[in-house]
Enzyme design. Structure first.
Site, PDB file in Angstrom:
ATOM      1  N   GLU A  11      12.899   7.443   9.594  1.00 41.86           N
ATOM      2  CA  GLU A  11      12.031   8.522   8.665  1.00 41.86           C
ATOM      3  C   GLU A  11      10.897   9.381   9.396  1.00 41.86           C
ATOM      4  O   GLU A  11      10.133   7.999   9.884  1.00 41.86           O
ATOM      5  CB  GLU A  11      11.587   8.235   7.691  1.00 41.86           C
ATOM      6  CG  GLU A  11      12.668   8.360   6.377  1.00 41.86           C
ATOM      7  CD  GLU A  11      12.818   9.362   5.335  1.00 41.86           C
ATOM      8  OE1 GLU A  11      12.735  10.688   6.412  1.00 41.86           O
ATOM      9  OE2 GLU A  11      13.611   9.523   4.530  1.00 41.86           O
ATOM     10  N   HIS A  38      15.557  11.502   9.921  1.00 43.32           N
ATOM     11  CA  HIS A  38      14.832  12.177   8.480  1.00 43.32           C
ATOM     12  C   HIS A  38      13.955  12.940   8.330  1.00 43.32           C
ATOM     13  O   HIS A  38      12.755  11.891   9.991  1.00 43.32           O
ATOM     14  CB  HIS A  38      15.668  11.251   7.768  1.00 43.32           C
ATOM     15  CG  HIS A  38      16.946  11.437   6.747  1.00 43.32           C
ATOM     16  ND1 HIS A  38      17.347  11.939   6.236  1.00 43.32           N
ATOM     17  CD2 HIS A  38      17.985  10.874   7.210  1.00 43.32           C
ATOM     18  CE1 HIS A  38      18.576  11.973   6.347  1.00 43.32           C
ATOM     19  NE2 HIS A  38      18.844  10.896   6.843  1.00 43.32           N
ATOM     20  N   GLU A  83      13.636  20.359   7.435  1.00 38.69           N
ATOM     21  CA  GLU A  83      14.157  18.987   7.778  1.00 38.69           C
ATOM     22  C   GLU A  83      15.255  19.083   8.349  1.00 38.69           C
ATOM     23  O   GLU A  83      15.421  18.019   9.414  1.00 38.69           O
ATOM     24  CB  GLU A  83      14.158  18.060   6.248  1.00 38.69           C
ATOM     25  CG  GLU A  83      14.133  16.633   6.949  1.00 38.69           C
ATOM     26  CD  GLU A  83      14.272  15.606   5.777  1.00 38.69           C
ATOM     27  OE1 GLU A  83      14.898  14.416   6.076  1.00 38.69           O
ATOM     28  OE2 GLU A  83      14.408  16.122   4.546  1.00 38.69           O
ATOM     29  N   HIS A 102      20.878  16.359   6.188  1.00 39.40           N
ATOM     30  CA  HIS A 102      20.572  17.496   4.931  1.00 39.40           C
ATOM     31  C   HIS A 102      21.744  18.247   6.130  1.00 39.40           C
ATOM     32  O   HIS A 102      22.521  17.983   7.089  1.00 39.40           O
ATOM     33  CB  HIS A 102      18.867  18.160   4.969  1.00 39.40           C
ATOM     34  CG  HIS A 102      18.780  16.899   4.828  1.00 39.40           C
ATOM     35  ND1 HIS A 102      18.718  16.070   3.373  1.00 39.40           N
ATOM     36  CD2 HIS A 102      17.781  15.630   4.569  1.00 39.40           C
ATOM     37  CE1 HIS A 102      17.942  15.841   2.898  1.00 39.40           C
ATOM     38  NE2 HIS A 102      17.603  15.328   3.484  1.00 39.40           N
TER      39      HIS A 102
END
Length: 233
Positions: free
Chosen positions: A196, A134, A78, A63
């Site tokens: 993640e 992430h 995030e 992101h």
């Protein structure tokens, strides 16, 4: 007297021959030594071949800019967590002469997915490994744990190694290694894994994930995983 000297000379000659045979046996032939090289795959080259050139590792912080990614339980973004962690990986990697870390972004900037810039950075560099960081999200705040994704079969070993190190260090629930066609994995020309790290929507995990101590520990575990994947341990 002459007979005794002859026996001594013969024994000494035999001893020299034995010593020479042992020396040759230890050294081996050039072809024997070549056969002993550790070749993990055509994309993960041997240490002997890369003894003077650092491995290139691209760390992608997910992101950025107008793309906030997940919103944590406390309102954190995030994009900020992933950047902070990526910067710490880069910082720690400076102590590893055999690893050169390149970041897809070193500040809060937007990277469009349309032109596939994230994997293309790694492809243009001819990187050896690509890691995308992430933080996870789910509507149920009780959901927790770490999971790692891969797409190409030659990336599965990397995902498994990363998952092992991350879970051992974080103590988070092990949600396993999974195959998914995320473009950052699918378009990468080298072993690639998407991490993640934990669920930002889980208050307990988010609280840990946003601390400096946790981030440094996880950055160190990411480097440990990279070193194992590159056979640098």
């Amino acid at each position: 007297m002459r007979k005794g000297s002859s026996i001594i000379i013969t024994l000494m000659s035999a001893l020299v021959i034995v010593l020479l045979c042992q020396l040759v046996s230890r050294e081996g032939t050039p072809s024997d030594r070549k056969a002993g090289m550790d070749v993990r795959s055509d994309k993960i080259r041997t240490l002997e071949y890369r003894s003077e050139t650092p491995y290139k590792v691209v760390i992608d912080s997910g992101h950025g800019g107008k793309d906030n990614g997940a919103t944590g339980a406390s309102g954190s973004f995030e994009k900020d967590f992933t950047l902070q962690l990526a910067l710490k990986v880069e910082e720690l990697a400076k102590q590893e002469p055999q690893i050169e870390v390149v970041l897809t972004r070193s500040e809060d900037r937007f990277i469009s997915s349309i032109d596939r810039e994230r994997p293309e950075i790694a492809n243009r560099l001819g990187a050896d490994i690509f890691i995308s960081i992430h933080g996870n999200t789910y509507e149920d705040a009780s959901v927790s744990g770490t999971e790692t994704y891969y797409y190409h079969e030659d990336s599965q070993f990397l995902a498994e190694i990363m998952q092992k190190h991350l879970v051992q260090t974080s103590g988070f629930r092990d949600r396993g290694v999974k195959k998914e066609d995320f473009f950052v994995l699918k378009d990468s020309n080298m072993p690639a894994a998407l991490i993640e790290m934990g669920y930002l929507t889980n208050p307990q995990e988010e609280n840990e994930m946003l601390t400096e101590d946790f981030q440094y520990r996880m950055a160190s575990s990411i480097l440990d995983g990279i070193k194992e994947a590159l056979n640098l341990n």
